[in-house]
Design an enzyme around this catalytic site. Structure first.
Site: not given
Length: 262
Positions: A119, A188, A216
């Site tokens: 991320s 995601d 995610h």
């Protein structure tokens, strides 16, 4: 404080710098990467850095890791206009230097050959590799053992974080051409942003894509993690930083060899 794998059998191995997502920390990311770490351990030492800025926990963190604070971010959240981009970069690089120096003091001496991030950490990982590509200052070049050759970008998005303003101003292309491995969860919510990092900011000739049926998060099922590790070992072999399986517990671990031969 950065969290490191404690296994001394990894001290001689090439090292991968691991960067957690926003609203987590090094301890949490180490737990999230536990399956990847196990599969990579015959070949690499993974070292987990801690971001410099305080943060609220990420929305997917509280349910499992709410007692694992303090929570950190690689960039100020929310954005703080009193902290210039130059000072943000300095704080980031100081955190990474601390991680490198602490691991050196623990007795590890392998070359730093790759960076892996999730991320927000993947965005930073891409930025570090871009800095390496363009000869920026900061941590790259300061330490003789830092020679990032590829990056693993788990659910990362652009644009790059400017770590060296002078170097960024002089580059002719904003495209990352050193090898990158992009890992995208098809469930995601940020998938389109992750695809944008691949399509807009990375050279498709040197980028590889892994898609998996997840949201995610870091892949933790063995079948999903194996695919990621196979690609890491493939790129590591191509870039000349793959170490043969090490002797552990009196026997030879062939995890990496098996993955490559499949």
């Amino acid at each position: 404080m950065p969290a490191k794998l404690p296994d001394d059998t990894t001290l001689r191995l090439p090292r991968i710098l691991c960067l957690h997502g926003g609203g987590t920390n090094a301890r949490i990311f180490r737990a999230q990467c536990r399956v990847l770490s196990t599969l990579l351990s015959p070949h690499f030492r993974l070292c987990f850095a801690e971001a410099p800025f305080p943060s609220q926990p990420g929305p997917d963190v509280v349910s499992v890791y709410r007692h694992f604070g303090d929570f950190k971010s690689w960039i100020p959240m929310p954005p703080n206009p009193s902290i210039s981009p130059t000072n943000v970069a300095k704080k980031i690089l100081n955190s990474l230097r601390h991680t490198i120096e602490e691991d050196d003091r623990s007795g590890a001496d392998g070359e730093w050959v790759a960076v892996l991030g999730f991320s927000q950490g993947a965005r930073l990982a891409a930025s570090l590799l871009f800095q390496e590509q363009n000869g920026g200052s900061g941590m790259v070049g300061v330490y003789g053992g830092v020679n990032f050759r590829f990056a693993v970008l788990l659910a990362g998005r652009g644009p790059m974080i400017p770590l060296d303003m002078d170097a960024m101003a002089s580059v002719s292309s904003a495209v990352l051409s050193l090898p990158t491995i992009h890992v995208h969860g098809l469930q995601d919510p940020g998938l389109e942003h992750h695809r944008e990092l691949l399509e807009r900011y990375c050279n498709r000739e040197t980028a590889s894509l892994i898609e998996w049926e997840g949201n995610h998060r870091v892949p933790i099922k063995m079948k999903d993690a194996r695919v990621v590790v196979e690609e890491i070992l493939k790129i590591a072999q191509k870039t000349g930083c793959l170490v043969p399986p090490t002797i552990q517990g009196g026997g030879t671990s062939n995890c990496g060899a098996l993955l490559l031969d499949r």
